[in-house]
Design a protein around this motif. Sequence first.
Motif: not given
Length: 177
Positions: A153-177
């Motif tokens: 949550k601190i890294l902004r990978f997930v929201t307070e409810r535990g869902r993936k953030t847009e930031f995390f989705k984009r980071l994974c997309e750009f890094l090819g994960l």
Amino acid sequence: MSGGNTRGERPGSYRGFELLPVHIYVLAHLKKAGVDYAKMMSKMSGLPLELIEDAINDLLGLGLIERDSGSAIKRSKARFKKAFEVHKHHTYYRLSREGELFVRSIDERWLKRYFNALVPDGWKVVNALAKSRDVKEVTRIVKIKDDTIEELKILRFVTERGRKTEFFKRLCEFLGL
């Protein structure tokens, strides 16, 4: 250049500077986009503009990115632009030569060391989260502690409810994960 660090630096550091996921995002974004400006990076990632601007200033200081000069920009240079040519109304940034080399060195081995240094079993957690809907689904695949979830949550990978953030989705997309 290999994906490893020189002389025993911590994973995820560059010349002694600790790179945060937001720094990696800005570098990956500029690699994908060619050139772009802070407000667009903020809009695409869902992160606050101030956080993106701080990351840009850090990366400018390290020499990994640089300001793009000129008054107009063509779509061939700014790959996320829809118009053929755009007049600049913002400060645009691009990877410096040093930044290009560094981003090229980011491979799976580097990412594995980086994410493992961020959180316990970081590589497994990040990969599981990239393929899952939320943290609850990840806990069925990888055993994670509550403090790891708080760190995500601190890294902004997930929201307070535990869902993936847009930031995390984009980071994974750009890094090819």
